[in-house]
Design an enzyme around this catalytic site. Sequence first.
Site, PDB file in Angstrom:
ATOM      1  N   ASN A 236      -2.521  -3.977   6.750  1.00  0.00           N
ATOM      2  CA  ASN A 236      -1.278  -3.727   7.484  1.00  0.00           C
ATOM      3  C   ASN A 236      -1.474  -3.944   8.975  1.00  0.00           C
ATOM      4  O   ASN A 236      -0.635  -4.550   9.642  1.00  0.00           O
ATOM      5  CB  ASN A 236      -0.785  -2.300   7.218  1.00  0.00           C
ATOM      6  CG  ASN A 236      -0.202  -2.150   5.826  1.00  0.00           C
ATOM      7  OD1 ASN A 236       0.901  -2.594   5.562  1.00  0.00           O
ATOM      8  ND2 ASN A 236      -0.968  -1.569   4.919  1.00  0.00           N
TER       9      ASN A 236
ATOM     10  N   GLN B 291       1.913  -2.882   1.994  1.00  0.00           N
ATOM     11  CA  GLN B 291       2.683  -1.681   1.639  1.00  0.00           C
ATOM     12  C   GLN B 291       3.480  -1.129   2.824  1.00  0.00           C
ATOM     13  O   GLN B 291       4.493  -0.471   2.648  1.00  0.00           O
ATOM     14  CB  GLN B 291       1.732  -0.577   1.142  1.00  0.00           C
ATOM     15  CG  GLN B 291       0.782  -1.012   0.037  1.00  0.00           C
ATOM     16  CD  GLN B 291       1.484  -1.325  -1.265  1.00  0.00           C
ATOM     17  OE1 GLN B 291       2.213  -0.499  -1.777  1.00  0.00           O
ATOM     18  NE2 GLN B 291       1.276  -2.528  -1.777  1.00  0.00           N
TER      19      GLN B 291
ATOM     20  N   LYS C 235       0.524   6.395   5.893  1.00  0.00           N
ATOM     21  CA  LYS C 235      -0.436   5.857   6.867  1.00  0.00           C
ATOM     22  C   LYS C 235      -0.280   4.350   7.024  1.00  0.00           C
ATOM     23  O   LYS C 235      -0.620   3.775   8.070  1.00  0.00           O
ATOM     24  CB  LYS C 235      -1.876   6.219   6.476  1.00  0.00           C
ATOM     25  CG  LYS C 235      -2.339   5.755   5.095  1.00  0.00           C
ATOM     26  CD  LYS C 235      -3.120   4.485   5.170  1.00  0.00           C
ATOM     27  CE  LYS C 235      -3.813   4.001   3.930  1.00  0.00           C
ATOM     28  NZ  LYS C 235      -3.188   3.983   2.646  1.00  0.00           N
TER      29      LYS C 235
HETATM   30  N1  NAI Z   1      -7.583  -2.263  -0.672  1.00  0.00           N
HETATM   31  C1  NAI Z   1      -8.145  -1.260  -0.034  1.00  0.00           C
HETATM   32  O1  NAI Z   1      -9.221  -1.406   0.612  1.00  0.00           O
HETATM   33  C2  NAI Z   1      -7.522   0.084  -0.056  1.00  0.00           C
HETATM   34  C3  NAI Z   1      -6.209   0.271  -0.350  1.00  0.00           C
HETATM   35  N2  NAI Z   1      -5.677   1.516  -0.285  1.00  0.00           N
HETATM   36  C4  NAI Z   1      -4.273   1.743  -0.530  1.00  0.00           C
HETATM   37  O2  NAI Z   1      -4.013   1.564  -1.915  1.00  0.00           O
HETATM   38  C5  NAI Z   1      -2.697   1.068  -2.095  1.00  0.00           C
HETATM   39  C6  NAI Z   1      -2.736  -0.187  -2.936  1.00  0.00           C
HETATM   40  O3  NAI Z   1      -3.589  -1.124  -2.293  1.00  0.00           O
HETATM   41  P1  NAI Z   1      -4.269  -2.294  -3.107  1.00  0.00           P
HETATM   42  O4  NAI Z   1      -4.558  -1.855  -4.501  1.00  0.00           O
HETATM   43  O5  NAI Z   1      -5.401  -2.790  -2.282  1.00  0.00           O
HETATM   44  O6  NAI Z   1      -3.076  -3.354  -3.054  1.00  0.00           O
HETATM   45  P2  NAI Z   1      -2.783  -4.590  -4.011  1.00  0.00           P
HETATM   46  O7  NAI Z   1      -1.803  -5.464  -3.292  1.00  0.00           O
HETATM   47  O8  NAI Z   1      -4.048  -5.192  -4.525  1.00  0.00           O
HETATM   48  O9  NAI Z   1      -2.070  -3.915  -5.266  1.00  0.00           O
HETATM   49  C7  NAI Z   1      -0.819  -3.268  -5.136  1.00  0.00           C
HETATM   50  C8  NAI Z   1      -0.169  -3.343  -6.507  1.00  0.00           C
HETATM   51  O10 NAI Z   1       1.046  -2.606  -6.464  1.00  0.00           O
HETATM   52  C9  NAI Z   1       2.054  -3.377  -7.092  1.00  0.00           C
HETATM   53  N3  NAI Z   1       3.334  -2.973  -6.500  1.00  0.00           N
HETATM   54  C10 NAI Z   1       3.775  -3.172  -5.252  1.00  0.00           C
HETATM   55  N4  NAI Z   1       5.007  -2.658  -5.082  1.00  0.00           N
HETATM   56  C11 NAI Z   1       5.354  -2.099  -6.252  1.00  0.00           C
HETATM   57  C12 NAI Z   1       6.503  -1.393  -6.698  1.00  0.00           C
HETATM   58  N5  NAI Z   1       7.535  -1.163  -5.892  1.00  0.00           N
HETATM   59  N6  NAI Z   1       6.512  -0.939  -7.978  1.00  0.00           N
HETATM   60  C13 NAI Z   1       5.454  -1.150  -8.795  1.00  0.00           C
HETATM   61  N7  NAI Z   1       4.326  -1.815  -8.420  1.00  0.00           N
HETATM   62  C14 NAI Z   1       4.279  -2.273  -7.162  1.00  0.00           C
HETATM   63  C15 NAI Z   1       1.706  -4.816  -6.774  1.00  0.00           C
HETATM   64  O11 NAI Z   1       2.291  -5.716  -7.685  1.00  0.00           O
HETATM   65  C16 NAI Z   1       0.170  -4.784  -6.894  1.00  0.00           C
HETATM   66  O12 NAI Z   1      -0.263  -5.001  -8.226  1.00  0.00           O
HETATM   67  C17 NAI Z   1      -2.131   0.831  -0.679  1.00  0.00           C
HETATM   68  O13 NAI Z   1      -1.334   1.928  -0.321  1.00  0.00           O
HETATM   69  C18 NAI Z   1      -3.370   0.760   0.199  1.00  0.00           C
HETATM   70  O14 NAI Z   1      -3.082   1.144   1.511  1.00  0.00           O
HETATM   71  C19 NAI Z   1      -6.420   2.620  -0.033  1.00  0.00           C
HETATM   72  C20 NAI Z   1      -7.737   2.499   0.210  1.00  0.00           C
HETATM   73  C21 NAI Z   1      -8.373   1.231   0.261  1.00  0.00           C
HETATM   74  O1  13P Z   2      -5.655   2.102   2.854  1.00  0.00           O
HETATM   75  C1  13P Z   2      -6.554   1.401   3.227  1.00  0.00           C
HETATM   76  C2  13P Z   2      -7.872   1.966   3.568  1.00  0.00           C
HETATM   77  O2  13P Z   2      -8.022   3.289   3.163  1.00  0.00           O
HETATM   78  C3  13P Z   2      -6.343  -0.045   3.375  1.00  0.00           C
HETATM   79  O3  13P Z   2      -5.176  -0.285   4.084  1.00  0.00           O
HETATM   80  P1  13P Z   2      -4.394  -1.669   3.957  1.00  0.00           P
HETATM   81  O4  13P Z   2      -3.503  -1.535   2.767  1.00  0.00           O
HETATM   82  O5  13P Z   2      -3.675  -1.777   5.268  1.00  0.00           O
HETATM   83  O6  13P Z   2      -5.445  -2.733   3.770  1.00  0.00           O
END
Ligand code: NAI
Ligand code: 13P
Length: 215
Positions: A136, A164, A70
């Site tokens: 994103n 991502q 997504k």
């Molecule tokens: N922040 C939000 O509101 C939400 C995020 N998500 C999803 O959750 C996932 C993570 O988001 P966040 O935790 O917010 O991002 P973030 O940027 O805070 O954390 C991502 C983590 O993954 C690590 N990382 C990145 N590439 C890597 C790799 N190739 N190998 C190992 N570690 C790696 C980074 O160093 C970082 O610690 C994404 O797919 C995002 O779309 C889903 C729902 C809500």
């Molecule tokens: O996955 C997300 C909401 O569910 C957040 O997406 P982003 O990583 O684009 O902020």
Amino acid sequence: MITNLLDINCAVLMGANLANEVADNKFCETTIGIKCPGFGKLLKNAIQTDNFRVSIVEDTYTVEVCGALKNIVACAAGFCDGLGLGDNTKAAVIRIGLKEMIRFCKSFYPAGHVTTTFFESCGVADLITTCYGGRNRRLSEQFVKQKKSFEVLEAEMLNGQKLQGPQTAEEVGVLLKEKKLEDSFPLFIAVNLIAKNQLPVEKLIDYLRKEPESY
Ligand SMILES: NC(=O)C1=CN([C@@H]2O[C@H](COP(=O)(O)OP(=O)(O)OC[C@H]3O[C@@H](n4cnc5c(N)ncnc54)[C@H](O)[C@@H]3O)[C@@H](O)[C@H]2O)C=CC1
Ligand SMILES: O=C(CO)COP(=O)(O)O
């Protein structure tokens, strides 16, 4: 990978769960994918609240893959916003993106995926919230408007976080090339090329016209 290599039963949680809105205790839904429903019920009882509603499915592959794919679609939605293309075009991007997510699961996890999982929060709902409220989308809009690379925009706008979408588009691009499936995934391919400055962003629409089911 953890389940396969270490033989540890893992659950995966994905959903329309923008972190700031969850923290504000606004109503939302989430999906837990887990092979063992009994353990899933334990997890649900541990984390469900009146405003954080949990559903359980056994189709762990789709839950996990939706969470990654997504983000590619959200980049395309952000490109649309940057180009000022309007809500109809963005809806088309979301629909075509969802079709490619389903097609990807069918191609790479033929025995694992269940189509109804895409109607859970981890599927269509997470796709919509990410295409409207995620990082994103936001950075992809600025990629078009400011004509800066994603690396520069990340440094300026994300306070140490990493996007991502572009990275996932690149990894998916490699898999699709290996399997000679690029023609079936024009949106995923276009996002990868645009993010790497190998395709002008205005060409996104030409790629959407290549959507296989619109012929
Ligand atoms: N922040 C939000 O509101 C939400 C995020 N998500 C999803 O959750 C996932 C993570 O988001 P966040 O935790 O917010 O991002 P973030 O940027 O805070 O954390 C991502 C983590 O993954 C690590 N990382 C990145 N590439 C890597 C790799 N190739 N190998 C190992 N570690 C790696 C980074 O160093 C970082 O610690 C994404 O797919 C995002 O779309 C889903 C729902 C809500
Ligand atoms: O996955 C997300 C909401 O569910 C957040 O997406 P982003 O990583 O684009 O902020």
